[in-house]
Design a protein around this motif. Structure first.
Motif, PDB file in Angstrom:
ATOM      1  N   VAL A   1     109.736  11.728 -28.143  1.00 40.51           N
ATOM      2  CA  VAL A   1     109.090  11.022 -27.033  1.00 40.51           C
ATOM      3  C   VAL A   1     110.089  10.351 -26.104  1.00 40.51           C
ATOM      4  CG1 VAL A   1     106.941  10.653 -28.291  1.00 40.51           C
ATOM      5  CG2 VAL A   1     108.763   8.922 -28.424  1.00 40.51           C
TER       6      VAL A   1
ATOM      7  N   ALA B   1     107.596  10.269 -32.112  1.00 36.77           N
ATOM      8  CA  ALA B   1     106.301   9.637 -31.888  1.00 36.77           C
ATOM      9  C   ALA B   1     105.960   8.628 -32.970  1.00 36.77           C
ATOM     10  CB  ALA B   1     105.217  10.703 -31.803  1.00 36.77           C
ATOM     11  N   ASP B   2     106.507   8.805 -34.175  1.00 37.98           N
ATOM     12  CA  ASP B   2     106.254   7.849 -35.262  1.00 37.98           C
ATOM     13  C   ASP B   2     107.287   6.722 -35.279  1.00 37.98           C
ATOM     14  OD1 ASP B   2     108.519   9.090 -36.249  1.00 37.98           O
ATOM     15  OD2 ASP B   2     107.491  10.146 -37.865  1.00 37.98           O
TER      16      ASP B   2
END
Length: 307
Positions: A197, A212-213
């Motif tokens: 991201v 994303a995590d």
């Protein structure tokens, strides 16, 4: 007609085409928009005799050499429209100036469509790259990543371990099939499913990517295979046929680099499904040779004046 041949595009392909023609004592106009695809790279690599030289310097050397020939003319500007006219073609620049020529060589190139991820654009051509042969040696022996953009990305990930330990980021979309997975495992490629991201570090350097995590993976370089599109509408305006290449449309040409429109040739990345500086220059040479050949066939009585 203002010229025998007009070359649209003044980078490696266009200049290489023009050089053949002026050495054949043909009147040539080069329209140079000065916005080549390689302008983001600090150096061109893998180009025999010019390895490590910046694209800008290669352009300036080529321009100086081309203009030594009395039949060469280079005009800086953006070609906006092209159309067939009686006996040849008419090209109009954004300034409104128009030039005509018996034959056209299109070398207008491609534009890369980069993934919409923060940090990629400002590193493009430096630490975010597409070709290991062009720039991989400069990023060697450090952790590397491959950001998936198509079904071909898994193949790209299988190449990169020759330059450094590699992580393949599937973006949760381009998952390797069983055969690809087996090959990537043999190549010791780490497969990461969480999407990237953000690209991190002080640009143009790269220190890693955020997933994303919210995990951060340390990297020294990131490979992507961007989608591409034509940088200019001229080929479409002229009615040239395209086909779907691996990353985007490619102008259809024959072995002589002539398009489906008689008298219009295409060279460089826009006509090559495989792309680098050497292939671009080589295709320009072929287009220049064969545009000259077509002129000779159409006007066999023309001979050079005796000195």
């Amino acid at each position: 007609m203002d010229a025998d041949v007009m070359v649209i595009g003044g980078s490696f392909a266009g200049m290489s085409a023009a050089l053949q023609l002026v050495r054949g004592q043909r009147q040539v106009i080069v329209i140079d928009g000065r916005s080549p695809r390689n302008r983001f790279a600090a150096a061109s690599h893998g180009f025999f005799g010019l390895d490590g030289v910046s694209p800008e310097e290669i352009h300036e050397r080529g321009l100086e050499q081309l203009l030594r020939y009395p039949t060469a003319r280079v005009i800086e500007g953006q070609a906006s429209t092209a159309a067939q006219i009686e006996g040849g073609f008419l090209v109009t620049l954004a300034s409104g100036t128009a030039f005509s020529a018996r034959k056209l060589i299109l070398a207008t190139g491609l534009k890369d469509e980069l993934p919409d991820i923060p940090g990629i654009e400002e590193r493009w051509g430096q630490t975010v790259i597409h070709c290991p042969y062009c720039h991989g040696f400069e990023l060697r022996n450090r952790p590397l990543g491959v950001l998936a953009t198509s079904h071909l990305s898994a193949h790209q990930a299988g190449m990169i371990p020759d330059w450094g330990p590699t992580t393949y980021f599937t973006q949760g979309t381009f998952e390797p099939d069983p055969e690809q997975r087996d090959y990537l495992q043999k190549r010791d490629v780490t497969i990461e499913h969480a999407p990237v991201v953000e690209v991190l570090g002080e640009a143009p350097a790269l220190s890693g990517v955020r997933l994303a995590d919210d995990r951060v993976i340390e990297l020294g370089g990131l490979y992507i295979g961007p989608k591409t599109r034509m940088a200019s509408p001229l080929a479409e305006q002229l009615g040239c046929v395209f086909y779907d290449g691996p990353m985007g449309p490619v102008v259809q040409v024959d072995d002589l680099k002539q398009t489906t429109v008689q008298g219009v040739f295409a060279a460089g990345d826009m006509s090559n499904p495989m792309q680098n500086a050497t292939l671009a220059a080589g295709s320009g040479v072929i287009a220049g040779f064969n545009a000259h050949r077509l002129l000779m066939q159409e006007d066999p009585a023309r001979v050079a004046a005796q000195a």
